[in-house]
Motif scaffolding. Structure first.
Motif, PDB file in Angstrom:
ATOM      1  N   ARG A 100      -1.823  -8.463  13.392  1.00  9.53           N
ATOM      2  CA  ARG A 100      -0.614  -8.221  14.191  1.00  9.53           C
ATOM      3  C   ARG A 100       0.340  -7.324  13.394  1.00  9.53           C
ATOM      4  O   ARG A 100       0.423  -7.430  12.177  1.00  9.53           O
ATOM      5  CB  ARG A 100       0.067  -9.551  14.543  1.00  9.53           C
ATOM      6  CG  ARG A 100       1.083  -9.449  15.668  1.00  9.53           C
ATOM      7  CD  ARG A 100       1.381 -10.816  16.241  1.00  9.53           C
ATOM      8  NE  ARG A 100       2.324 -10.746  17.362  1.00  9.53           N
ATOM      9  CZ  ARG A 100       1.995 -10.471  18.606  1.00  9.53           C
ATOM     10  NH1 ARG A 100       0.744 -10.244  18.905  1.00  9.53           N
ATOM     11  NH2 ARG A 100       2.899 -10.435  19.563  1.00  9.53           N
ATOM     12  N   PHE A 101       1.066  -6.447  14.126  1.00  8.82           N
ATOM     13  CA  PHE A 101       1.934  -5.453  13.504  1.00  8.82           C
ATOM     14  C   PHE A 101       3.404  -5.847  13.656  1.00  8.82           C
ATOM     15  O   PHE A 101       3.840  -6.241  14.738  1.00  8.82           O
ATOM     16  CB  PHE A 101       1.706  -4.085  14.140  1.00  8.82           C
ATOM     17  CG  PHE A 101       0.397  -3.442  13.744  1.00  8.82           C
ATOM     18  CD1 PHE A 101       0.384  -2.322  12.925  1.00  8.82           C
ATOM     19  CD2 PHE A 101      -0.812  -3.957  14.172  1.00  8.82           C
ATOM     20  CE1 PHE A 101      -0.812  -1.725  12.551  1.00  8.82           C
ATOM     21  CE2 PHE A 101      -2.011  -3.379  13.804  1.00  8.82           C
ATOM     22  CZ  PHE A 101      -2.009  -2.254  12.988  1.00  8.82           C
ATOM     23  N   VAL A 139       0.858  -1.190   0.000  1.00 12.12           N
ATOM     24  CA  VAL A 139       0.000   0.000   0.000  1.00 12.12           C
ATOM     25  C   VAL A 139       0.889   1.233   0.000  1.00 12.12           C
ATOM     26  O   VAL A 139       1.369   1.680   1.044  1.00 12.12           O
ATOM     27  CB  VAL A 139      -0.952   0.011   1.212  1.00 12.12           C
ATOM     28  CG1 VAL A 139      -1.918   1.193   1.113  1.00 12.12           C
ATOM     29  CG2 VAL A 139      -1.718  -1.303   1.309  1.00 12.12           C
ATOM     30  N   GLU A 140       1.111   1.761  -1.182  1.00 13.79           N
ATOM     31  CA  GLU A 140       1.910   2.974  -1.306  1.00 13.79           C
ATOM     32  C   GLU A 140       1.034   4.196  -1.075  1.00 13.79           C
ATOM     33  O   GLU A 140      -0.189   4.123  -1.142  1.00 13.79           O
ATOM     34  CB  GLU A 140       2.558   3.034  -2.690  1.00 13.79           C
ATOM     35  CG  GLU A 140       3.514   1.879  -2.938  1.00 13.79           C
ATOM     36  CD  GLU A 140       4.094   1.899  -4.341  1.00 13.79           C
ATOM     37  OE1 GLU A 140       5.295   2.173  -4.460  1.00 13.79           O
ATOM     38  OE2 GLU A 140       3.338   1.634  -5.289  1.00 13.79           O
ATOM     39  N   TRP A 159      -2.838 -12.727   5.044  1.00 11.39           N
ATOM     40  CA  TRP A 159      -2.412 -11.570   4.249  1.00 11.39           C
ATOM     41  C   TRP A 159      -1.257 -10.841   4.918  1.00 11.39           C
ATOM     42  O   TRP A 159      -1.162 -10.790   6.146  1.00 11.39           O
ATOM     43  CB  TRP A 159      -3.570 -10.581   4.096  1.00 11.39           C
ATOM     44  CG  TRP A 159      -4.717 -11.095   3.288  1.00 11.39           C
ATOM     45  CD1 TRP A 159      -5.809 -11.776   3.754  1.00 11.39           C
ATOM     46  CD2 TRP A 159      -4.881 -10.983   1.874  1.00 11.39           C
ATOM     47  NE1 TRP A 159      -6.653 -12.093   2.712  1.00 11.39           N
ATOM     48  CE2 TRP A 159      -6.113 -11.613   1.553  1.00 11.39           C
ATOM     49  CE3 TRP A 159      -4.126 -10.398   0.851  1.00 11.39           C
ATOM     50  CZ2 TRP A 159      -6.586 -11.678   0.246  1.00 11.39           C
ATOM     51  CZ3 TRP A 159      -4.601 -10.462  -0.450  1.00 11.39           C
ATOM     52  CH2 TRP A 159      -5.811 -11.104  -0.747  1.00 11.39           C
ATOM     53  N   ILE A 160      -0.401 -10.252   4.071  1.00  9.34           N
ATOM     54  CA  ILE A 160       0.589  -9.280   4.521  1.00  9.34           C
ATOM     55  C   ILE A 160       0.222  -7.954   3.869  1.00  9.34           C
ATOM     56  O   ILE A 160       0.123  -7.860   2.643  1.00  9.34           O
ATOM     57  CB  ILE A 160       2.019  -9.685   4.123  1.00  9.34           C
ATOM     58  CG1 ILE A 160       2.438 -10.950   4.870  1.00  9.34           C
ATOM     59  CG2 ILE A 160       2.989  -8.549   4.415  1.00  9.34           C
ATOM     60  CD1 ILE A 160       3.804 -11.477   4.463  1.00  9.34           C
ATOM     61  N   VAL A 161      -0.005  -6.933   4.690  1.00  8.81           N
ATOM     62  CA  VAL A 161      -0.283  -5.586   4.199  1.00  8.81           C
ATOM     63  C   VAL A 161       0.921  -4.719   4.533  1.00  8.81           C
ATOM     64  O   VAL A 161       1.215  -4.468   5.705  1.00  8.81           O
ATOM     65  CB  VAL A 161      -1.568  -5.013   4.838  1.00  8.81           C
ATOM     66  CG1 VAL A 161      -1.790  -3.570   4.375  1.00  8.81           C
ATOM     67  CG2 VAL A 161      -2.777  -5.869   4.472  1.00  8.81           C
ATOM     68  N   ILE A 181       0.493  -6.682   9.431  1.00 11.11           N
ATOM     69  CA  ILE A 181       0.649  -5.313   8.933  1.00 11.11           C
ATOM     70  C   ILE A 181       2.090  -4.883   9.179  1.00 11.11           C
ATOM     71  O   ILE A 181       2.590  -4.952  10.311  1.00 11.11           O
ATOM     72  CB  ILE A 181      -0.326  -4.352   9.640  1.00 11.11           C
ATOM     73  CG1 ILE A 181      -1.773  -4.808   9.441  1.00 11.11           C
ATOM     74  CG2 ILE A 181      -0.157  -2.934   9.094  1.00 11.11           C
ATOM     75  CD1 ILE A 181      -2.308  -5.641  10.582  1.00 11.11           C
ATOM     76  N   LEU A 182       2.766  -4.452   8.124  1.00  7.56           N
ATOM     77  CA  LEU A 182       4.172  -4.057   8.212  1.00  7.56           C
ATOM     78  C   LEU A 182       4.271  -2.533   8.276  1.00  7.56           C
ATOM     79  O   LEU A 182       3.712  -1.835   7.425  1.00  7.56           O
ATOM     80  CB  LEU A 182       4.959  -4.581   7.010  1.00  7.56           C
ATOM     81  CG  LEU A 182       4.738  -6.052   6.615  1.00  7.56           C
ATOM     82  CD1 LEU A 182       5.716  -6.448   5.510  1.00  7.56           C
ATOM     83  CD2 LEU A 182       4.838  -6.978   7.813  1.00  7.56           C
TER      84      LEU A 182
END
Length: 322
Positions: free
Chosen positions: A248-249, A114-115, A148-150, A224-225
């Motif tokens: 989780r972050f 997500v840019e 998912w990885i966001v 979430i990264l």
């Protein structure tokens, strides 16, 4: 975000009206000695011949707020913006492309970068931006991902509404967070390709796309990264995942610009962007200093998206166990 038009005053009146907006609306206005600030700005703009000659005085007043987020953009887009906390950070490692699906231990996980989106909500660019994110979700769904990885690393902000719609199917519909003002909390939401706020006058849709993807399964885990360059609206998107179950972050503490700006159009075409609220998650937890990761991971000099990206690797380890 609201936009106010003003009449065409003299330079002194122009300055005073700008200061009145800042004093009345700024989140941290109560921490400022306005008598002293008005005296200093009058001194700075004593020789002003036109409105542009007062910009440095207005910037001085904005700096006294110490919110590191309020700024001024001069007429015709002239760069009078004061430096924000996000601007002062060092550059990130370069980013490498990752496919929409990442595999680990015979499992497949969706990967969504997500840019930041700087496009106006009314522009075709914003529509293309949101649809492109949803297309990536759609592509990943073919593989029936286990999670998912966001990736919000490096997302310095811009227009949050297309970003919310773009990731909306993974986020899920409902209230995602709140703009916390001094006396009221205004919720923001996502629902079926629409994003906006619910205020006293009802639902206000700030952005929408037609034929949106339906919501994904909400019992699927999402990593979430985040990092120190995740800022402003990028932080708002991150906060939207706070309180979502099975989330989780990972990474580093965000920039700390988790506040919201209102825009005020001045008579000469300049625009004041004043921080008027702090952001809270769906459970009303306030983030006035950014978001801390649940799992801190240092990136070092490894390129973002690299096969050895330590943040992605840690996120995959967690997802594989969910």
């Amino acid at each position: 975000m609201w936009c106010r038009e003003m009449g065409r005053p003299t330079p002194a009146d122009y300055l005073n009206r700008a200061l009145a907006i800042i004093e009345a609306r700024a989140l941290r206005s109560g921490e400022v000695d306005w008598k002293s600030v008005r005296a200093k700005t009058s001194e700075l703009a004593a020789d002003a011949k036109n409105s542009a000659d007062t910009y440095h005085a207005i910037n001085f007043a904005l700096e006294q707020l110490k919110d590191q987020h309020s700024f001024l953009v001069g007429r015709n887009g002239q760069g009078t913006k004061t430096q924000t906390k996000a601007d002062s950070n060092v550059d990130l490692p370069k980013r490498l492309h990752r496919p929409d699906i990442i595999r680990k231990d015979a499992q497949e996980f969706g990967f969504l970068l997500v840019e930041q989106s700087g496009a106006s909500s009314q522009s075709t660019k914003a529509q293309s931006y949101a649809r492109r994110l949803q297309e990536r979700i759609s592509n990943a769904l073919i593989s029936k991902p286990s999670g998912w990885i966001v990736d919000l690393r490096g997302n310095g902000g811009g227009n949050m509404w297309p970003m919310i719609v773009g990731v909306g199917p993974v986020l899920g519909s409902g209230t995602l967070g709140y703009f916390q003002y001094s006396n009221v909390a205004v919720p923001w939401f996502y629902s079926n390709g629409q994003s906006g706020v619910d205020n006293a006058r009802g639902r206000c849709v700030n952005f929408k796309v037609s034929d949106s993807l339906p919501d994904c399964a909400q019992n699927v885990s999402v990593a979430i990264l985040i990092d120190k360059r995740t800022a402003s609206s990028g932080e708002a998107v991150a906060i939207s995942f706070r309180g979502r179950s099975h989330s989780r972050f990972f990474g580093e503490h965000t920039c700390g610009l988790s506040t919201s700006n209102e825009s005020f159009r001045l008579s000469d075409g300049a625009t004041l962007y004043v921080t008027t609220s702090v952001e809270a998650d769906r459970n009303h937890n306030i983030y006035d200093r950014g978001i801390a990761p649940d799992n801190p991971v240092k990136q070092g000099n490894i390129p973002l998206g690299d096969v050895n990206d330590p943040v992605i690797q840690r996120a995959l380890e967690w997802l594989a166990k969910c």
